[in-house]
Motif scaffolding. Structure first.
Motif, PDB file in Angstrom:
ATOM      1  N   VAL A  63      13.607  84.168  20.032  1.00 58.96           N
ATOM      2  CA  VAL A  63      12.494  83.600  19.287  1.00 58.96           C
ATOM      3  C   VAL A  63      11.296  83.446  20.222  1.00 58.96           C
ATOM      4  N   GLY A  64      10.138  83.935  19.804  1.00 60.54           N
ATOM      5  CA  GLY A  64       8.935  83.875  20.632  1.00 60.54           C
ATOM      6  C   GLY A  64       8.677  85.205  21.317  1.00 60.54           C
ATOM      7  N   SER A  65       7.551  85.273  21.999  1.00 59.02           N
ATOM      8  CA  SER A  65       7.182  86.520  22.680  1.00 59.02           C
ATOM      9  C   SER A  65       8.000  86.691  23.960  1.00 59.02           C
ATOM     10  N   VAL A  66       8.058  87.905  24.447  1.00 60.82           N
ATOM     11  CA  VAL A  66       8.779  88.197  25.685  1.00 60.82           C
ATOM     12  C   VAL A  66       8.171  87.401  26.836  1.00 60.82           C
ATOM     13  N   GLU A  67       6.839  87.349  26.898  1.00 61.54           N
ATOM     14  CA  GLU A  67       6.161  86.623  27.967  1.00 61.54           C
ATOM     15  C   GLU A  67       6.473  85.130  27.914  1.00 61.54           C
ATOM     16  N   TYR A  68       6.436  84.556  26.704  1.00 60.37           N
ATOM     17  CA  TYR A  68       6.741  83.142  26.549  1.00 60.37           C
ATOM     18  C   TYR A  68       8.179  82.860  26.988  1.00 60.37           C
ATOM     19  N   ASN A  69       9.112  83.706  26.568  1.00 57.54           N
ATOM     20  CA  ASN A  69      10.518  83.491  26.899  1.00 57.54           C
ATOM     21  C   ASN A  69      10.780  83.666  28.389  1.00 57.54           C
ATOM     22  N   ASP A  70      10.087  84.593  29.032  1.00 55.18           N
ATOM     23  CA  ASP A  70      10.225  84.734  30.487  1.00 55.18           C
ATOM     24  C   ASP A  70       9.778  83.452  31.191  1.00 55.18           C
ATOM     25  N   SER A  71       8.662  82.899  30.739  1.00 49.15           N
ATOM     26  CA  SER A  71       8.138  81.659  31.316  1.00 49.15           C
ATOM     27  C   SER A  71       9.083  80.487  31.044  1.00 49.15           C
ATOM     28  N   LEU A  72       9.595  80.392  29.823  1.00 50.69           N
ATOM     29  CA  LEU A  72      10.509  79.312  29.464  1.00 50.69           C
ATOM     30  C   LEU A  72      11.797  79.390  30.275  1.00 50.69           C
ATOM     31  N   ALA A  73      12.328  80.581  30.450  1.00 53.49           N
ATOM     32  CA  ALA A  73      13.550  80.741  31.247  1.00 53.49           C
ATOM     33  C   ALA A  73      13.317  80.277  32.684  1.00 53.49           C
ATOM     34  N   GLN A  74      12.149  80.593  33.247  1.00 53.33           N
ATOM     35  CA  GLN A  74      11.841  80.158  34.608  1.00 53.33           C
ATOM     36  C   GLN A  74      11.704  78.637  34.675  1.00 53.33           C
ATOM     37  N   LYS A  75      11.112  78.032  33.651  1.00 51.36           N
ATOM     38  CA  LYS A  75      10.992  76.570  33.609  1.00 51.36           C
ATOM     39  C   LYS A  75      12.373  75.915  33.560  1.00 51.36           C
ATOM     40  N   ARG A  76      13.311  76.539  32.866  1.00 50.75           N
ATOM     41  CA  ARG A  76      14.677  76.010  32.811  1.00 50.75           C
ATOM     42  C   ARG A  76      15.335  76.092  34.183  1.00 50.75           C
ATOM     43  N   VAL A  77      15.138  77.197  34.859  1.00 50.11           N
ATOM     44  CA  VAL A  77      15.664  77.346  36.219  1.00 50.11           C
ATOM     45  C   VAL A  77      15.052  76.286  37.126  1.00 50.11           C
ATOM     46  N   ASP A  78      13.743  76.099  37.032  1.00 49.47           N
ATOM     47  CA  ASP A  78      13.064  75.108  37.871  1.00 49.47           C
ATOM     48  C   ASP A  78      13.560  73.696  37.588  1.00 49.47           C
ATOM     49  N   PHE A  79      13.786  73.375  36.309  1.00 52.77           N
ATOM     50  CA  PHE A  79      14.289  72.050  35.953  1.00 52.77           C
ATOM     51  C   PHE A  79      15.634  71.796  36.619  1.00 52.77           C
ATOM     52  N   ILE A  80      16.548  72.750  36.509  1.00 52.96           N
ATOM     53  CA  ILE A  80      17.879  72.593  37.097  1.00 52.96           C
ATOM     54  C   ILE A  80      17.783  72.532  38.618  1.00 52.96           C
ATOM     55  N   SER A  81      16.983  73.412  39.203  1.00 57.65           N
ATOM     56  CA  SER A  81      16.824  73.421  40.667  1.00 57.65           C
ATOM     57  C   SER A  81      16.312  72.080  41.167  1.00 57.65           C
ATOM     58  N   ASP A  82      15.283  71.564  40.522  1.00 58.91           N
ATOM     59  CA  ASP A  82      14.720  70.275  40.931  1.00 58.91           C
ATOM     60  C   ASP A  82      15.730  69.142  40.756  1.00 58.91           C
ATOM     61  N   PHE A  83      16.514  69.204  39.690  1.00 52.04           N
ATOM     62  CA  PHE A  83      17.472  68.139  39.398  1.00 52.04           C
ATOM     63  C   PHE A  83      18.609  68.104  40.420  1.00 52.04           C
ATOM     64  N   ILE A  84      19.062  69.255  40.875  1.00 55.05           N
ATOM     65  CA  ILE A  84      20.209  69.284  41.793  1.00 55.05           C
ATOM     66  C   ILE A  84      19.803  69.261  43.260  1.00 55.05           C
ATOM     67  N   LEU A  85      18.496  69.376  43.522  1.00 56.25           N
ATOM     68  CA  LEU A  85      18.008  69.360  44.898  1.00 56.25           C
ATOM     69  C   LEU A  85      18.545  68.138  45.635  1.00 56.25           C
ATOM     70  N   ASP A  86      19.105  68.333  46.803  1.00 58.97           N
ATOM     71  CA  ASP A  86      19.663  67.280  47.657  1.00 58.97           C
ATOM     72  C   ASP A  86      20.942  66.642  47.106  1.00 58.97           C
ATOM     73  N   LYS A  87      21.490  67.196  46.015  1.00 55.72           N
ATOM     74  CA  LYS A  87      22.733  66.654  45.469  1.00 55.72           C
ATOM     75  C   LYS A  87      23.909  67.607  45.671  1.00 55.72           C
ATOM     76  N   VAL A  88      23.613  68.896  45.732  1.00 61.35           N
ATOM     77  CA  VAL A  88      24.633  69.925  45.949  1.00 61.35           C
ATOM     78  C   VAL A  88      24.059  70.909  46.962  1.00 61.35           C
ATOM     79  N   ALA A  89      24.899  71.376  47.863  1.00 62.61           N
ATOM     80  CA  ALA A  89      24.452  72.313  48.902  1.00 62.61           C
ATOM     81  C   ALA A  89      24.016  73.646  48.296  1.00 62.61           C
ATOM     82  N   ILE A  90      23.042  74.241  48.933  1.00 62.89           N
ATOM     83  CA  ILE A  90      22.518  75.540  48.525  1.00 62.89           C
ATOM     84  C   ILE A  90      22.838  76.543  49.629  1.00 62.89           C
TER      85      ILE A  90
END
Length: 124
Positions: A63-90
């Motif tokens: 649902v939505g444009s390819v560009e919008y979905n690419d941006s949304l997927a990256q925002k989801r990755v960023d949300f998870i990355s920020d949330f787990i930062l300093d809580k689990v080793a990378i």
């Protein structure tokens, strides 16, 4: 004979470092988690504080444009990355990928709105 031994060694080593995965699911057009999914993520963090994260991939439904979905997927990755930062080793070779809607989609749209964490257990 050497190639066969090399292949067996490679297969043995590959199997000893099994990569695990854990997914959390997002509401449509959202890049933050509802409470239920946030609690699942917090529980995963508690159980895997000594694991090492290899990658985080983000996905959307179609649902939505390819560009919008690419941006949304990256925002989801960023949300998870920020949330787990300093809580689990990378791991040093950690990568993030945002696929948007460009992956093999499930018929169930809700299953496509996710971020997946790929990790290696402490014992590996």
């Amino acid at each position: 004979m050497k190639p066969i031994l090399s292949l067996l060694l490679l297969l043995l080593l590959n199997g000893s470092f099994a990569q695990e995965q854990f997914s959390v699911y997002f509401e449509s057009n959202k890049s933050d988690l509802v409470k239920k999914e946030l609690l699942r993520l917090e529980d995963w963090i508690q159980k895997n504080s000594k694991s090492k994260i290899v990658a985080i991939n983000g996905y959307t439904d179609e649902v939505g444009s390819v560009e919008y979905n690419d941006s949304l997927a990256q925002k989801r990755v960023d949300f998870i990355s920020d949330f787990i930062l300093d809580k689990v080793a990378i791991r040093e070779d950690f990568k993030t990928r945002s696929y948007g809607e460009n992956f093999n989609q499930s018929q169930n749209k809700a299953e496509n709105r996710k971020a997946t964490i790929y990790y290696i257990l402490e014992k590996d």
